[in-house]
Design a protein around this motif. Structure first.
Motif, PDB file in Angstrom:
ATOM      1  N   GLU A 135       0.829  -1.209   0.000  1.00  0.00           N
ATOM      2  CA  GLU A 135       0.000   0.000   0.000  1.00  0.00           C
ATOM      3  C   GLU A 135       0.864   1.260   0.000  1.00  0.00           C
ATOM      4  OE1 GLU A 135      -3.594   1.782  -0.507  1.00  0.00           O
ATOM      5  OE2 GLU A 135      -3.079  -0.359  -0.546  1.00  0.00           O
ATOM      6  N   GLU A 136       1.948   1.264   0.776  1.00  0.00           N
ATOM      7  CA  GLU A 136       2.816   2.445   0.817  1.00  0.00           C
ATOM      8  C   GLU A 136       3.479   2.697  -0.528  1.00  0.00           C
ATOM      9  OE1 GLU A 136       4.009   3.158   5.464  1.00  0.00           O
ATOM     10  OE2 GLU A 136       5.523   2.254   4.155  1.00  0.00           O
ATOM     11  N   LEU A 137       3.947   1.646  -1.184  1.00  0.00           N
ATOM     12  CA  LEU A 137       4.575   1.828  -2.493  1.00  0.00           C
ATOM     13  C   LEU A 137       3.553   2.270  -3.538  1.00  0.00           C
ATOM     14  CD1 LEU A 137       7.066  -1.189  -2.628  1.00  0.00           C
ATOM     15  CD2 LEU A 137       7.591   1.229  -2.302  1.00  0.00           C
ATOM     16  N   LYS A 138       2.337   1.769  -3.413  1.00  0.00           N
ATOM     17  CA  LYS A 138       1.275   2.168  -4.350  1.00  0.00           C
ATOM     18  C   LYS A 138       0.879   3.622  -4.151  1.00  0.00           C
ATOM     19  CE  LYS A 138      -3.577   1.217  -5.455  1.00  0.00           C
ATOM     20  NZ  LYS A 138      -4.775   0.400  -5.093  1.00  0.00           N
ATOM     21  N   GLN A 139       0.725   4.044  -2.883  1.00  0.00           N
ATOM     22  CA  GLN A 139       0.233   5.389  -2.590  1.00  0.00           C
ATOM     23  C   GLN A 139       1.325   6.454  -2.645  1.00  0.00           C
ATOM     24  OE1 GLN A 139      -2.938   6.111  -2.317  1.00  0.00           O
ATOM     25  NE2 GLN A 139      -3.602   3.974  -2.366  1.00  0.00           N
ATOM     26  N   LYS A 140       2.529   6.115  -2.134  1.00  0.00           N
ATOM     27  CA  LYS A 140       3.589   7.112  -1.997  1.00  0.00           C
ATOM     28  C   LYS A 140       4.799   6.877  -2.897  1.00  0.00           C
ATOM     29  CE  LYS A 140       4.032   6.360   2.443  1.00  0.00           C
ATOM     30  NZ  LYS A 140       4.414   6.435   3.872  1.00  0.00           N
ATOM     31  N   GLY A 141       4.941   5.665  -3.388  1.00  0.00           N
ATOM     32  CA  GLY A 141       6.091   5.349  -4.222  1.00  0.00           C
ATOM     33  C   GLY A 141       7.338   5.009  -3.421  1.00  0.00           C
ATOM     34  N   TRP A 142       7.239   4.992  -2.103  1.00  0.00           N
ATOM     35  CA  TRP A 142       8.381   4.646  -1.253  1.00  0.00           C
ATOM     36  C   TRP A 142       7.879   4.116   0.085  1.00  0.00           C
ATOM     37  CZ3 TRP A 142       9.066   7.070   3.502  1.00  0.00           C
ATOM     38  CH2 TRP A 142       8.287   8.218   3.711  1.00  0.00           C
ATOM     39  N   THR A 143       8.757   3.467   0.810  1.00  0.00           N
ATOM     40  CA  THR A 143       8.438   2.960   2.142  1.00  0.00           C
ATOM     41  C   THR A 143       9.686   3.001   3.001  1.00  0.00           C
ATOM     42  OG1 THR A 143       7.653   1.037   3.412  1.00  0.00           O
ATOM     43  CG2 THR A 143       8.861   0.575   1.383  1.00  0.00           C
ATOM     44  N   LYS A 144       9.489   3.176   4.298  1.00  0.00           N
ATOM     45  CA  LYS A 144      10.617   3.141   5.233  1.00  0.00           C
ATOM     46  C   LYS A 144      11.189   1.740   5.380  1.00  0.00           C
ATOM     47  CE  LYS A 144       9.712   6.882   8.578  1.00  0.00           C
ATOM     48  NZ  LYS A 144       9.546   7.110  10.038  1.00  0.00           N
ATOM     49  N   VAL A 145      10.412   0.739   5.042  1.00  0.00           N
ATOM     50  CA  VAL A 145      10.850  -0.646   5.227  1.00  0.00           C
ATOM     51  C   VAL A 145      11.951  -0.968   4.219  1.00  0.00           C
ATOM     52  CG1 VAL A 145      10.172  -3.065   5.226  1.00  0.00           C
ATOM     53  CG2 VAL A 145       8.580  -1.323   6.068  1.00  0.00           C
ATOM     54  N   LYS A 146      13.138  -1.268   4.730  1.00  0.00           N
ATOM     55  CA  LYS A 146      14.295  -1.552   3.882  1.00  0.00           C
ATOM     56  C   LYS A 146      14.586  -3.040   3.776  1.00  0.00           C
ATOM     57  CE  LYS A 146      15.218   2.777   3.017  1.00  0.00           C
ATOM     58  NZ  LYS A 146      14.024   3.374   3.634  1.00  0.00           N
ATOM     59  N   LEU A 147      14.040  -3.828   4.709  1.00  0.00           N
ATOM     60  CA  LEU A 147      14.255  -5.269   4.699  1.00  0.00           C
ATOM     61  C   LEU A 147      13.033  -5.943   5.312  1.00  0.00           C
ATOM     62  CD1 LEU A 147      16.233  -7.743   4.366  1.00  0.00           C
ATOM     63  CD2 LEU A 147      16.919  -7.331   6.739  1.00  0.00           C
ATOM     64  N   PHE A 148      12.613  -7.045   4.702  1.00  0.00           N
ATOM     65  CA  PHE A 148      11.467  -7.818   5.180  1.00  0.00           C
ATOM     66  C   PHE A 148      11.933  -9.269   5.344  1.00  0.00           C
ATOM     67  CE2 PHE A 148       7.126  -9.657   3.612  1.00  0.00           C
ATOM     68  CZ  PHE A 148       6.864 -10.136   4.895  1.00  0.00           C
ATOM     69  N   LEU A 149      12.082  -9.678   6.611  1.00  0.00           N
ATOM     70  CA  LEU A 149      12.446 -11.058   6.909  1.00  0.00           C
ATOM     71  C   LEU A 149      11.183 -11.816   7.283  1.00  0.00           C
ATOM     72  CD1 LEU A 149      15.760 -10.553   8.923  1.00  0.00           C
ATOM     73  CD2 LEU A 149      15.441 -10.940   6.477  1.00  0.00           C
ATOM     74  N   LEU A 193       4.589  -5.045  -7.939  1.00  0.00           N
ATOM     75  CA  LEU A 193       5.494  -4.024  -7.406  1.00  0.00           C
ATOM     76  C   LEU A 193       6.884  -4.175  -8.019  1.00  0.00           C
ATOM     77  CD1 LEU A 193       4.616  -4.088  -3.589  1.00  0.00           C
ATOM     78  CD2 LEU A 193       3.935  -2.359  -5.260  1.00  0.00           C
ATOM     79  N   ASP A 194       7.466  -3.048  -8.421  1.00  0.00           N
ATOM     80  CA  ASP A 194       8.793  -3.072  -9.039  1.00  0.00           C
ATOM     81  C   ASP A 194       9.911  -2.648  -8.092  1.00  0.00           C
ATOM     82  OD1 ASP A 194       8.040  -3.980 -11.574  1.00  0.00           O
ATOM     83  OD2 ASP A 194       7.450  -1.966 -12.200  1.00  0.00           O
ATOM     84  N   SER A 195       9.580  -2.053  -6.965  1.00  0.00           N
ATOM     85  CA  SER A 195      10.633  -1.510  -6.091  1.00  0.00           C
ATOM     86  C   SER A 195      10.471  -1.983  -4.654  1.00  0.00           C
ATOM     87  CB  SER A 195      10.605   0.020  -6.139  1.00  0.00           C
ATOM     88  OG  SER A 195       9.316   0.521  -5.804  1.00  0.00           O
ATOM     89  N   LYS A 196      10.249  -3.279  -4.505  1.00  0.00           N
ATOM     90  CA  LYS A 196      10.076  -3.846  -3.161  1.00  0.00           C
ATOM     91  C   LYS A 196      11.393  -3.831  -2.391  1.00  0.00           C
ATOM     92  CE  LYS A 196       8.376  -7.755  -4.785  1.00  0.00           C
ATOM     93  NZ  LYS A 196       7.848  -7.548  -6.132  1.00  0.00           N
ATOM     94  N   PRO A 197      11.314  -3.732  -1.059  1.00  0.00           N
ATOM     95  CA  PRO A 197      12.532  -3.891  -0.259  1.00  0.00           C
ATOM     96  C   PRO A 197      13.042  -5.322  -0.352  1.00  0.00           C
ATOM     97  CG  PRO A 197      10.596  -3.809   1.155  1.00  0.00           C
ATOM     98  CD  PRO A 197      10.123  -3.463  -0.220  1.00  0.00           C
ATOM     99  N   SER A 198      14.309  -5.510  -0.028  1.00  0.00           N
ATOM    100  CA  SER A 198      14.893  -6.849  -0.018  1.00  0.00           C
ATOM    101  C   SER A 198      14.073  -7.746   0.911  1.00  0.00           C
ATOM    102  CB  SER A 198      16.341  -6.767   0.466  1.00  0.00           C
ATOM    103  OG  SER A 198      16.916  -8.044   0.530  1.00  0.00           O
ATOM    104  N   THR A 199      13.735  -8.962   0.425  1.00  0.00           N
ATOM    105  CA  THR A 199      12.885  -9.881   1.187  1.00  0.00           C
ATOM    106  C   THR A 199      13.541 -11.254   1.252  1.00  0.00           C
ATOM    107  OG1 THR A 199      10.907  -8.695   0.437  1.00  0.00           O
ATOM    108  CG2 THR A 199      10.593 -10.898   1.349  1.00  0.00           C
ATOM    109  N   LYS A 200      13.571 -11.835   2.446  1.00  0.00           N
ATOM    110  CA  LYS A 200      14.132 -13.173   2.655  1.00  0.00           C
ATOM    111  C   LYS A 200      13.037 -14.055   3.240  1.00  0.00           C
ATOM    112  CE  LYS A 200      18.174 -11.161   1.927  1.00  0.00           C
ATOM    113  NZ  LYS A 200      18.967 -11.339   0.684  1.00  0.00           N
ATOM    114  N   TYR A 201      12.874 -15.250   2.688  1.00  0.00           N
ATOM    115  CA  TYR A 201      11.795 -16.142   3.096  1.00  0.00           C
ATOM    116  C   TYR A 201      12.346 -17.335   3.885  1.00  0.00           C
ATOM    117  CZ  TYR A 201       9.252 -13.492  -0.453  1.00  0.00           C
ATOM    118  OH  TYR A 201       8.692 -12.487  -1.198  1.00  0.00           O
TER     119      TYR A 201
END
Length: 406
Positions: A135-149, A193-201
């Protein structure tokens, strides 16, 4: 009532926060405390790099299996507070999208000190995080979240939710149902989304609640997947700081922090004292009679790519860079074939064409799961390739250093 935020390290001058987000029916102790009484947030602070560069907190929200249980607690509170003449708010289960909106506002207001948020999320907490990012990337084009574990997050739903729906009309259970619209809609937004933060699963080999299939999100880019010998509950409660989950989290936090530093530094200007004139890639440019200004630009691009090479040292990052090098080389080879077949194309045009192709393919062929890499880093990688004595990257038809031109 559980506190929304519990800090385990908090400093006025820190702008990086590791935030732990629990899952369905969880809380700090249920989700993050191991059998020895140690909390996951405290374990990562035993890592020197994490302790020096991050504040650490947990985030809590209301979640119960049965709304009936929540109603019973509410009636008890009403009676108690009526006697004590206190006011209170009625808590209830909220949909995942609403929980994501609330957390998003906390990032904006409550946690406004922090420019960079690194989220460690378990189970449904990962869907809250994923919804927030989308939602943040859709609405604002950026997010504070830099990593999603992502720890055992049901990205494609959980079959347990189907059975849970038989005993409760809980909105959160409904959201977790793999055949319902919420999961499918969230997955599609994530893919787009084209600019997601780095994500590790992370997924647990013994997890019978969230399968390996569901613990990894559907995406159009390569995914970084870590399997551990844990079940759905133990994956969020590492026994010590040396456990693979804790070690992995600390490693990824360090890598992501360095990536964020790269984004803050931006394009690096070449120090006049470092002209790189003796480098092989520069000699190849001189032999091809490339214009001096273009040579200087190529030196700066190479310098920026070398800066990246020093930061990205992990095996996984090196693998990503190797794939990039292969694709950049292929773009070059396609252009060089055209150069050999057309006498009207000179060396300067050849170089400009390859640079342009790299820019055009930055978000396509050359897209990686290292989000801080920019197109100018990738152009610099072209000149890193040319700097290898074994490389076939040349800008003239005569491929020899002794040549004086074309």
């Amino acid at each position: 009532m559980e506190k929304e935020f519990e800090f385990y390290q908090q400093r006025e001058d820190c702008n990086n926060l590791v935030l732990f987000v629990h899952g369905f029916t969880g809380n700090v102790n249920k989700t993050w405390k191991n059998k020895n009484g140690k909390l996951f947030p405290k374990l990562i602070l035993e890592n020197e790099y994490v302790a020096q560069n991050f504040d650490v907190a947990t985030y809590g929200y209301f979640t119960t299996l049965l709304d009936l249980f929540a109603d019973s607690k509410e009636k008890f509170r009403k009676i108690k507070n009526l006697i004590r003449r206190k006011t209170h708010k009625k808590e209830r289960n909220l949909e995942i999208s609403e929980l994501a909106n609330i957390l998003s506002n906390h990032l904006r207001i409550t946690l406004n000190q922090y420019d960079n948020i690194y989220v460690i999320a378990h189970s449904m907490g990962g869907l809250i995080t994923k919804s927030l990012i989308s939602e943040e990337l859709k609405q604002k084009g950026w997010t504070k979240v830099k990593l999603f574990l992502s720890l055992a997050v049901p990205h494609q739903g959980s079959d347990i939710a189907v059975f849970g729906g038989l005993i409760s009309d809980n909105l959160q259970i409904d959201n977790l149902n793999p055949v319902n619209s919420f999961i499918n809609g969230l997955n599609q937004r994530w893919i787009d989304l084209d600019s997601k933060p780095s994500t590790k699963y992370f997924y647990g080999s013994y997890d019978e609640v969230v399968t390996k299939h569901s613990a990894v999100a559907i995406d159009k880019i390569e995914k970084d997947i870590i399997s551990v010998t844990e079940d759905h509950n133990s994956i969020s409660k590492p026994e010590s700081s040396s456990a693979i989950v804790c070690n992995g989290v600390c490693q990824f936090l360090e890598e992501a922090h360095k990536h964020a530093l790269l984004g803050e530094v931006g394009y690096q200007k070449l120090d006049p004292a470092e002209q790189l004139d003796d480098e092989l890639f520069v000699l190849k440019l001189i032999i091809a009679d490339i214009a001096n200004e273009t040579q200087q630009h190529a030196k700066e691009l190479y310098f920026n790519a070398e800066y990246v090479r020093k930061l990205f040292k992990s095996r996984h990052d090196k693998k990503q860079l190797e794939l990039l090098f292969n694709n950049i080389r292929q773009l070059y080879k396609d252009s060089y074939d055209g150069y050999l077949a057309d006498d009207t194309i000179n060396s300067g045009k050849l170089l400009a064409e390859v640079h342009t192709k790299i820019t055009d393919q930055d978000a396509k062929l050359l897209k990686t799961i290292i989000p801080t890499l920019q197109s100018y880093h990738k152009k610099g990688m072209l000149h890193q390739l040319a700097n290898d004595a074994e490389s076939d990257i040349w800008w003239s038809k005569n491929k020899t250093i002794s040549a004086e031109g074309e």
